[in-house]
Design a protein around this motif. Structure first.
Motif, PDB file in Angstrom:
ATOM      1  N   SER A 357       0.822  -1.208   0.000  1.00  0.00           N
ATOM      2  CA  SER A 357       0.000   0.000   0.000  1.00  0.00           C
ATOM      3  C   SER A 357       0.861   1.265   0.000  1.00  0.00           C
ATOM      4  O   SER A 357       0.489   2.272  -0.596  1.00  0.00           O
ATOM      5  N   ARG A 361       0.508   4.012  -2.887  1.00  0.00           N
ATOM      6  CA  ARG A 361       0.195   5.393  -2.514  1.00  0.00           C
ATOM      7  C   ARG A 361       1.217   6.356  -3.120  1.00  0.00           C
ATOM      8  O   ARG A 361       0.858   7.399  -3.673  1.00  0.00           O
TER       9      ARG A 361
ATOM     10  N   GLN B 154      -4.837  -3.654   5.641  1.00  0.00           N
ATOM     11  CA  GLN B 154      -3.665  -3.809   4.771  1.00  0.00           C
ATOM     12  C   GLN B 154      -3.835  -5.089   3.976  1.00  0.00           C
ATOM     13  O   GLN B 154      -3.615  -6.187   4.485  1.00  0.00           O
TER      14      GLN B 154
END
Lengths: 475, 386
Positions: A357, A361, B154
């Protein structure tokens, strides 16, 4: 697991290579606490039993006996190689992996490529074959050399041709150190341009490095350390710039810090192929994803962070800073500005404590500030390796196929033309067997063509985007 | 082609204590295909064909009644896509009368592989020739389901795979395929094809599930069949990827008003037309469920009888802790947009000839690309004109 073989040619190549093996050993020592010869180690090292004298057979399982680098050391002078053999890394190299001469190439590409190439060609092939026989799945050759001199430039590119002939299936990655503008070798533009033609035609990927950029980066780090601005948070002996605490005991050489940066580039490049991670990136994926046209295989690299901060739990803002830095001008390993030029493709190789992530991002965050070629708007390739570099919590290697390499090539061309117009020093080259004036004209036109290819891509930048019309189906 | 994942898969299965893979039924090499479809299809494929097909043959001989093959693969990389397409072709040659269903993982829009659109175009066009049907899972959709329905912060690949496995289970766990049937289906693959693939031009199957939520929410939730069915039907006609954010404005077209010549333009915007649908109900009271809303002729293309276009499988056994659950396998315009986008991006790249040399190196020529593009534009056109 696949294996790679490093071929280090010339003074620069051997000095960088020496740093590479030192750091690679330290990296594996930090990860591999039990001293077992594992798959990760096998990618660059053989494990042999040397007790019986000579070199014993390879040992594939169990404890580490004696590690031997999968390397070939070539220099036409003895100095650097002898120094390595007397230094702490001597046991890593086998005397059968060396090729040296005494007289050097006199900063002459033709001497390295034509004269020594002819003289040592068979010997080199034989040693390469031997090294390859020790691999059960040889995937990649890494050539390390410089462009400005005679041996690295001339013989280095000769080896590149040999590799293509002998091992056409094995990838050829070349790390090329380019001379600075005010280089003390007067013939360096000739040598570089002659070498460029070979790189254009025979390499799968070239990682250009400029001495000037390495020098600036090293200076910047010293300034930050000495100014005390960062206080105790900077580890002075971080692996990237310092060799203190390593196997080296002699006083640090001026080039060591610079060579370390290049060595780290190679370590990070291969980390995902050696260690585990949630998103593996194998070496063959690098050229597949980053090289859209066969000759445009020059990848501008940047390493971040250059120094690491001491705290382990890194707040997100600093992690994001690492990604931002990778695209800034002063972190590139050549004098180039990828942000204001055109990206053909971009790879991010992340190591350590970074999540998928975080990666996504940051790509989303940075994308608007970068220009990608119209047909590759989503030209990102990513890799996540869970093992960070020694002493760091995370690191990033960005590889950009970007038109920002063009100025380096144009400058090289200009410096070449300055000499060539006056036919200066040409006779030193032309009296070598097999060297003709056409070699020069072909080399410069190869370089001009390359620059033109980048020009054509640059011309598409900023213009209105028109998608090609799709195939129509008659209903 | 890489040993790391296979050995991990074998040991994970064995650790479960319930089942394991046959220790000999696997094949791997040291070096992957490097994201190159041509490498998987033209190099690894022919080179290892014999060994792979021997393994398949041995497995097939253990079956007393071989129904067919279920091939799981991705289409972005080199091995799953290239070798997967090659093996599918070999299966078709070696078992001409068996069913082949390819389960295809559709890559994230951006991300892991730059040449993924090329690899996808080559994979899909080749599968369209040798496979009976393609059951597609889109990574982006599953990712969203993990984030929004399963509440995972996550998201890892493990989470994504978990959701996909659940969805597959909801289709292929035993069911009664006939109304009031007494036996479980003996050939789910064959039944699935028979019901959903009435025409070789239409083989793209999408899958929708309802409900989907974290396990610890289940104890506090109750479901009614009419509610589930109503949502599932709207997910179908509005082409919603999951039970959140369904567009309730989308309505089926009025059949009477359509004139054949302007048939497609007359349809309401965003309406998802089906070729055929299959609903699978699992849980108590499933016999009382009214599925009439799925039999509405306006949901379907005009050339198929609505009675033949819709089927339902049922079982009173609840599935994976859901007291009541429904799955929809649909041969419809579900995948039209993603397919169009992949073909469009690949075509843009192809027009500049970027990366082509990486494929010609392994024997895939420009003409092969053109053939693939043509085949897929044909598929897009067919689905658009439903």
């Amino acid at each position: 697991m696949t294996q790679s073989v490093v071929v280090q040619v010339g003074q620069c190549g051997n000095q960088v290579g020496c740093r590479f093996w030192d750091l690679a050993l330290r990296e594996h020592a930090a990860v591999n606490k039990k001293g077992i010869y594992d798959e990760a180690l096998s990618s660059f090292f053989r494990n042999v039993d040397t007790r019986s004298g000579g070199d014993g057979p390879d040992i594939y399982k169990g404890k580490i006996c004696s590690l031997k680098a999968r390397a070939l050391l070539i220099d036409m002078e003895e100095g650097v190689v002898n120094e390595i053999l007397q230094g702490p890394l001597r046991d890593v190299f086998d005397s059968k992996q060396l090729i040296t001469d005494v007289s050097g190439s006199g900063n002459n590409w033709a001497v390295g490529h034509k004269l020594y190439g002819c003289q040592y060609g068979e010997n080199i092939v034989e040693k390469l074959r031997k090294t390859a026989e020790h691999c059960d799945c040889l995937q990649c050759f890494f050539i390390i050399h410089s462009m400005g001199g005679g041996t690295g430039s001339g013989l280095g590119t000769f080896v590149l041709n040999l590799l293509e002939d002998e091992f056409p299936e094995v990838y050829r990655f070349v790390t090329s150190v380019y001379p600075s503008g005010e280089d003390d070798v007067i013939t360096s533009p000739y040598n570089s341009v002659l070498a460029m033609k070979e790189l254009n035609e025979h390499a799968d990927c070239v990682l250009p490095i400029e001495n000037e950029s390495l020098f600036e980066i090293v200076n910047k780090i010293h300034q930050m350390v000495n100014s005390g601005k960062l206080g105790s948070t900077v580890k002075q002996n971080s692996m990237i710039t310092s060799s203190t605490g390593s196997a080296k005991t002699a006083q640090e050489k001026p080039f060591d810090a610079m060579n370390n940066i290049v060595a780290n580039l190679l370590l990070n490049l291969t980390s995902s192929a050696r260690f585990e991670g949630s998103l593996n990136m194998d070496l063959n994926e690098i050229s597949m994803n980053l090289v859209p046209f066969p000759r445009l295989h020059y990848l501008v690299s940047s390493l971040t962070p250059l120094y690491t901060l001491a705290d382990v739990n890194v707040p997100s803002r600093r992690l994001d800073q690492m990604f931002s830095d990778a695209f800034s001008r002063d972190h590139q390993l050549i004098q180039a500005d990828p942000k204001h030029n055109l990206y053909l493709a971009c790879a991010l190789l992340v190591r350590g404590n970074v999540q998928l992530s975080d990666l996504r991002r940051n790509i989303e965050r940075l994308k608007p500030s970068l220009h990608f070629v119209s047909w590759n708007q989503e030209g990102w390739k990513t890799g996540l390796c869970s093992v960070p570099p020694v002493g760091h919590s995370h690191s990033l290697l960005a590889l950009a196929n970007n038109t920002c390499v063009k100025p380096t090539f144009i400058e090289l061309k200009d410096r070449f033309m300055k000499l060539y117009k006056k036919k200066a020093h040409l006779h030193h080259y032309l009296h070598i067997d097999g060297m003709e004036q056409s070699c020069f004209s072909e080399a410069i036109s190869s370089l001009s063509d390359l620059i033109e290819e980048y020009n054509e891509l640059d011309a598409t930048k900023g213009g209105p985007r028109t998608d090609p019309s799709r195939l129509k189906i008659a209903v | 082609m890489e040993p790391k994942v296979i050995s991990q898969t074998l040991s994970t299965a064995a650790r479960s204590g319930y089942w394991k893979y046959d220790g000999r039924s696997h094949f791997c090499q040291k070096q992957g295909s490097g994201n190159n479809w041509a490498n998987g299809y033209s190099v690894h494929g022919p080179k290892h064909k014999e060994v792979i097909m021997d393994l398949v043959q041995r497995e097939a001989e253990k079956c007393d009644r071989l129904g067919g093959f279920f091939t799981i693969m991705s289409m972005a990389g080199g091995t799953g896509s290239g070798l997967g397409a090659f093996v599918t072709q070999c299966l078709r040659d070696a078992f001409p009368s068996s069913f082949i269903l390819n389960h295809v993982i559709w890559p994230y829009g951006t991300g892991e592989v730059i040449v993924q659109n090329y690899n996808s175009v080559l994979t899909l066009s080749h599968l369209y020739q040798s496979s009976d049907a393609l059951l597609v899972h889109e990574n982006d959709v599953i990712h969203k389901i993990c984030a929004q329905l399963m509440n995972i912060k996550q998201i890892s690949f493990r989470d994504v795979n978990q959701v996909i496995a659940h969805q597959l289970g909801s289709v292929f766990q035993p069911t009664y395929t006939a109304e009031g049937g007494l036996h479980y289906s003996r050939n789910p693959l064959g039944d699935l094809m028979e019901m959903l693939v009435p025409h070789p031009e239409f083989k793209m199957l999408g899958l929708r599930n309802i409900p989907q939520m974290p396990e610890n929410f289940l104890a506090y939730s109750t479901f009614s069949w009419p509610g589930l069915i109503k949502h599932l039907r709207q997910m179908l006609i509005a082409n919603a990827k999951m039970e959140e954010g369904i567009d309730w404005q989308v309505r089926p077209p009025c059949l009477g008003s359509s004139i054949p010549s302007s048939h497609s333009t007359n349809k309401p915007l965003h309406f998802n037309t089906s070729v055929a649908n299959l609903v699978i109900l699992r849980g108590k009271d499933m016999h009382s469920v009214d599925l009439g809303s799925f039999r509405d002729p306006s949901l379907y293309t005009s050339w198929l009888n609505p009675q033949d276009a819709f089927n339902a499988w049922k079982t009173p056994r609840s599935f994976n802790k859901y007291e009541k659950s429904a799955a929809l396998v649909s041969n419809s315009q579900f995948l039209l947009k993603p397919l169009d986008s992949v073909v469009g991006k690949a075509w843009n790249m192809f027009a500049s000839k970027a990366y082509i040399h990486q494929y010609t190196k392994f024997g895939i020529q420009e003409e092969d690309f053109l053939d693939s593009f043509t085949a897929l534009e044909q598929v897009i056109s067919s689905y658009s004109n439903l």
